[in-house]
Enzyme design. Structure first.
Site, PDB file in Angstrom:
ATOM      1  N   HIS A 161       0.827  -1.097   0.198  1.00  0.00           N
ATOM      2  CA  HIS A 161       0.176   0.045  -0.101  1.00  0.00           C
ATOM      3  C   HIS A 161       0.922   1.149  -0.002  1.00  0.00           C
ATOM      4  O   HIS A 161       0.285   2.449  -0.409  1.00  0.00           O
ATOM      5  CB  HIS A 161      -1.097   0.068   1.232  1.00  0.00           C
ATOM      6  CG  HIS A 161      -0.484   0.249   2.586  1.00  0.00           C
ATOM      7  ND1 HIS A 161      -0.008  -0.637   3.409  1.00  0.00           N
ATOM      8  CD2 HIS A 161       0.105   1.502   3.024  1.00  0.00           C
ATOM      9  CE1 HIS A 161       0.453  -0.128   4.581  1.00  0.00           C
ATOM     10  NE2 HIS A 161       0.449   1.177   4.279  1.00  0.00           N
ATOM     11  N   ASP A 214       0.008  -7.499   1.579  1.00  0.00           N
ATOM     12  CA  ASP A 214       0.582  -6.156   1.697  1.00  0.00           C
ATOM     13  C   ASP A 214       2.039  -6.033   1.560  1.00  0.00           C
ATOM     14  O   ASP A 214       2.732  -5.258   2.525  1.00  0.00           O
ATOM     15  CB  ASP A 214      -0.260  -5.417   2.901  1.00  0.00           C
ATOM     16  CG  ASP A 214      -0.038  -4.125   2.785  1.00  0.00           C
ATOM     17  OD1 ASP A 214       0.455  -3.206   1.894  1.00  0.00           O
ATOM     18  OD2 ASP A 214      -0.537  -3.236   3.986  1.00  0.00           O
ATOM     19  N   SER A 259       4.527   3.104   7.610  1.00  0.00           N
ATOM     20  CA  SER A 259       4.291   1.799   6.808  1.00  0.00           C
ATOM     21  C   SER A 259       5.680   1.277   5.896  1.00  0.00           C
ATOM     22  O   SER A 259       6.358   2.270   5.419  1.00  0.00           O
ATOM     23  CB  SER A 259       3.080   1.901   5.896  1.00  0.00           C
ATOM     24  OG  SER A 259       1.977   1.783   6.790  1.00  0.00           O
TER      25      SER A 259
END
Length: 353
Positions: free
Chosen positions: A90, A121, A204
């Protein structure tokens, strides 16, 4: 891939999950005065632990990079000396070209996509011209990660490069569903590491690290309170476990794709089915079936509504994904479903996602 058409329900009351990366933000300065009350901790214990923290930061932070994608900013980890970098899918979105900044450097390096695997992911990008001073990180076997271990989260939260927060491993083996977009369900990831270390937007793809200078996971998302206008729930973050990262990254680098995810699948796409009043979910409706796949071989058809896997009731597409995340390819399971208002049951040999 099992997908759904409605938002995932959180696994704990009052909490939803927010992806911890992919934003660009400006941050105003905020400081607080040190407290003048209270006694100081034992110097020997404090200094030893502080030294451990500082040594780990010095050893691992050079392996953590900032990634600028076409529509976002996040973090990544240097995987090898050839310039491969692991991050969250993402973070990179649908981009194919990226800019990478190494820790403590202002030089911007070009990178291109190796492979993105949104199902878990994870993604790998590669520096076009890897510098000679790259420092690959060391990944630990996830089975050795224990609750209570001190961990540091390293990344670029809110664009603040090379930031570090600290906490502990709060739990292991969590199955977590990421939030989806435009009314669709996000992916479900098994065996995640839960941590109390602060994970914020921009973290992230960054590193969750133990004090032995080893990566225990890739920071991915944080919990937010559903009842407080989306305020972040302090001390509840999640990281993809390091063993899953290395398994998938090695496949992406070697084969240019994921050849074996190790995760179970029915071979369908699904969406949550609601009651006629639209206020209660009743199961996972089968939208399509992969020809020759596990569900097709067991006689499941589009239009069927899956209501149970084994003894686990299935009330939504998200719950179906979470249940499958805890099973293994090749495992035989009993699947209960409704067709035309009639309850039926079949045995399915699960395939690979």
């Amino acid at each position: 891939m099992e997908t759904g058409g409605s938002p995932r329900s959180p696994r704990r009351p009052g909490l939803v999950l927010a992806l911890a990366g992919a934003v660009l933000a400006a941050v105003a300065g905020c400081t607080s005065a040190p407290s003048s009350s209270g006694s100081a901790p034992s110097p020997s214990v404090s200094n030893d632990l502080q030294t451990d923290y500082q040594n780990t930061v010095k050893a691992v932070l050079p392996s953590v990079v900032q990634i600028t994608a076409p529509n976002s900013l996040g973090s990544g980890i240097v995987y090898d000396s050839q310039g491969d970098i692991v991050t969250n899918a993402h973070v990179i979105g649908t981009g194919n070209s990226f800019q990478v900044t190494l820790a403590n450097s202002s030089t911007v390096l070009d990178a291109t996509l190796v492979y993105s695997y949104p199902v878990s992911d994870l993604a790998v990008i590669k520096l076009t011209k890897p510098p000679s001073n790259l420092k690959p990180a060391t990944f630990v076997d996830s089975s050795k990660v224990e609750v209570g271990q001190i961990v540091l989260a390293m990344g670029n939260p809110l664009g603040l490069e090379s930031s570090v927060t600290q906490g502990i491993v709060s739990a292991v083996g969590r199955t977590v569903s990421e939030p989806g977009s435009a009314g669709s369900a996000g992916v479900t990831i098994p065996n995640m590491v839960q941590t109390s270390a602060a994970i914020n937007p921009g973290n992230s793809g960054g590193a969750l690290v133990n004090l032995s200078n080893q990566i225990v996971g890739i920071n991915t998302l944080a919990a937010i309170s559903a009842g407080e206008s989306g305020a972040q729930a302090p001390g509840i973050g999640f990281a993809i476990p390091s063993s899953a990262v290395t398994n998938l990254a090695n496949q992406m680098i070697k084969d240019g794709k994921v050849t074996n995810s190790g995760r179970a699948a029915l071979g369908i796409t699904s969406r949550t089915v609601l009651t006629s009043a639209g206020d209660t979910t009743t199961g996972a409706g089968v939208v399509s079936v992969i020809s020759g796949g596990p569900a097709a071989q067991a006689g499941i058809q589009p239009g069927d509504v899956i209501t149970k896997i084994g003894n686990t009731a299935i009330l939504s597409s998200g719950q179906l994904s979470e249940t499958l995340a805890g099973l293994q390819p090749g495992q035989k399971v009993q699947v209960s479903y409704e067709r035309g208002g009639n309850a039926q049951t079949t045995t399915v040999t699960l395939g690979t996602l």
